[in-house]
Scaffold this active site. Structure first.
Site, mmCIF file in Angstrom:
data_model
loop_
_atom_site.group_PDB
_atom_site.id
_atom_site.type_symbol
_atom_site.label_atom_id
_atom_site.label_comp_id
_atom_site.label_asym_id
_atom_site.label_seq_id
_atom_site.Cartn_x
_atom_site.Cartn_y
_atom_site.Cartn_z
ATOM 1 N N GLY A 168 120.851 22.133 22.294
ATOM 2 C CA GLY A 168 120.937 23.126 21.213
ATOM 3 C C GLY A 168 121.703 22.580 20.024
ATOM 4 O O GLY A 168 122.560 23.262 19.459
ATOM 5 N N ARG A 193 121.543 23.284 15.176
ATOM 6 C CA ARG A 193 122.170 24.311 14.327
ATOM 7 C C ARG A 193 123.553 24.660 14.872
ATOM 8 O O ARG A 193 123.887 24.359 16.004
ATOM 9 C CB ARG A 193 121.318 25.579 14.327
ATOM 10 N N VAL A 217 116.075 24.384 27.856
ATOM 11 C CA VAL A 217 116.977 24.030 28.964
ATOM 12 C C VAL A 217 116.908 25.023 30.121
ATOM 13 O O VAL A 217 117.400 24.745 31.212
ATOM 14 C CB VAL A 217 118.452 23.858 28.511
ATOM 15 N N ASN A 247 125.676 22.815 25.226
ATOM 16 C CA ASN A 247 125.971 23.712 24.114
ATOM 17 C C ASN A 247 124.929 24.812 23.943
ATOM 18 O O ASN A 247 125.247 25.883 23.422
ATOM 19 C CB ASN A 247 126.059 22.872 22.825
ATOM 20 N N SER A 261 133.157 30.276 26.025
ATOM 21 C CA SER A 261 133.465 31.213 24.936
ATOM 22 C C SER A 261 134.653 32.056 25.332
ATOM 23 O O SER A 261 134.870 32.324 26.523
ATOM 24 C CB SER A 261 132.270 32.135 24.685
ATOM 25 N N TYR A 287 126.108 37.799 28.388
ATOM 26 C CA TYR A 287 126.683 36.596 27.780
ATOM 27 C C TYR A 287 128.050 36.277 28.405
ATOM 28 O O TYR A 287 128.345 35.125 28.741
ATOM 29 C CB TYR A 287 126.806 36.842 26.277
ATOM 30 N N ALA A 292 129.127 37.087 31.378
ATOM 31 C CA ALA A 292 128.931 36.587 32.744
ATOM 32 C C ALA A 292 128.461 35.135 32.715
ATOM 33 O O ALA A 292 128.919 34.307 33.509
ATOM 34 C CB ALA A 292 127.911 37.459 33.477
ATOM 35 N N LYS A 300 129.033 32.873 30.374
ATOM 36 C CA LYS A 300 130.094 31.974 29.900
ATOM 37 C C LYS A 300 131.236 31.870 30.904
ATOM 38 O O LYS A 300 131.888 30.823 31.015
ATOM 39 C CB LYS A 300 130.599 32.437 28.529
#
Ligand code: CAA
Length: 250
Positions: free
Chosen positions: A17, A20, A66, A92, A144, A157, A159, A161
């Site tokens: 990723g 960007r 991925v 990432n 994060s 998200y 969970a 991370k």
């Protein structure tokens, strides 16, 4: 950073990723450290082409989802065939599908877990396989602050991370005697498209809650990743490095 062999004088880094946002800044940092960087992307053809045009032979940019193990396997088969080594992996690639839990359906849940957590599993599996043969390597996982303390509207998200942190610590233990370090960075709110998409009133509330009263820069995360892949960080493994403008985690 690992030693390179005479036949393969350049160290190889993989950034998922990476066309960007935070990933893009990490690519710049690793190119600056003289890695050849294999960069994956899933949908942003335009930013992929811009990156190829700008960095030319310093990067290889390849479309890879991925969350699909066969695509990850194809990517690493190609890397191993061409370069015969993998020195650095930065997991990432990540997405959000924010919704309060009551409204979140199983596809919101699965899609985010598939990309953010299963993607890190598939890539780490292949990278560690190569790194154990080399007896050297560095993996940095982009987790994060949301994985450390949760966030309204981000059960999926958070969970994923938090899962990435568990993966990091376990892989660090299993590989500590094999010359491989595995760490996580935990960005807070960084000025990227992802944070840009937060509703304005929520964004303002978040910013006011950050002790430094500003969002972070992607470059500020990339510099930390640059340190964690450097030889100066050889005794650091299994750690979470917080880059969040002073937001306290508990
Ligand atoms: N804190 C407290 N309350 C909140 C809230 C918040 N952050 N967001 C919404 N609410 C409240 C609403 O005010 C509403 O309250 P009332 O019923 O009393 O009016 C209630 O929750 C339900 O609101 P919605 O119907 O709008 O909820 P929704 O299911 O549509 O979800 C949301 C809304 C998706 C959570 C939206 O508010 C949102 O996108 N918030 C931002 C989420 C966020 O912070 N994402 C971070 C993205 S950046 C990132 O992920 C990178 C990183 O690693 C940090």
């Amino acid at each position: 950073m690992s030693e390179t062999s005479a036949e393969n004088p350049q160290s190889i880094a993989v950034v998922t990723g990476g066309t960007r946002g935070i990933g893009r800044a990490i690519v710049d940092e690793l190119v600056e450290q003289d890695y050849h960087v294999v960069v994956t992307y899933r949908s942003s053809e335009k930013s992929a082409q811009d990156l190829r045009d700008l960095l030319k032979n310093k990067v290889t940019v390849k479309r890879t989802d991925v969350s699909k193990q066969n695509e990850v396997d194809e990517l690493f088969d190609a890397i191993e065939q061409k370069y015969g080594r993998v020195d650095v992996l930065v997991n990432n690639a990540g997405i959000t599908q924010d919704r309060s839990f009551i409204k979140m359906d199983s596809s919101d849940w699965k899609h985010v877990i598939d990309v953010n957590l299963n993607g890190a599993f598939y890539c780490s599996k292949r990278a560690i396989n190569a790194m154990q043969k080399q007896n050297s390597g560095r993996i940095v996982n982009i987790s994060s602050i949301v994985g450390q303390q949760g966030n309204f509207g981000q059960a999926n998200y958070a969970a994923s991370k938090a899962g990435v942190l568990g993966l990091t610590k376990t892989l660090a233990l299993e590989n500590a005697r094999k010359g491989i370090t595995i760490n996580a960075v935990c960005p807070g709110f960084i000025a990227t498209d992802m944070v840009g998409a937060i509703p304005e009133e929520v964004k303002e509330k978040i910013q006011n809650g950050i002790p430094m009263r500003r969002f972070g820069e992607a470059k500020e995360v990339a510099k930390a990743v640059g340190f964690l892949v450097s030889k100066d960080s050889a005794y650091i493994t299994g750690q979470e490095l917080n880059i969040n403008g002073g937001l306290l985690t508990h």
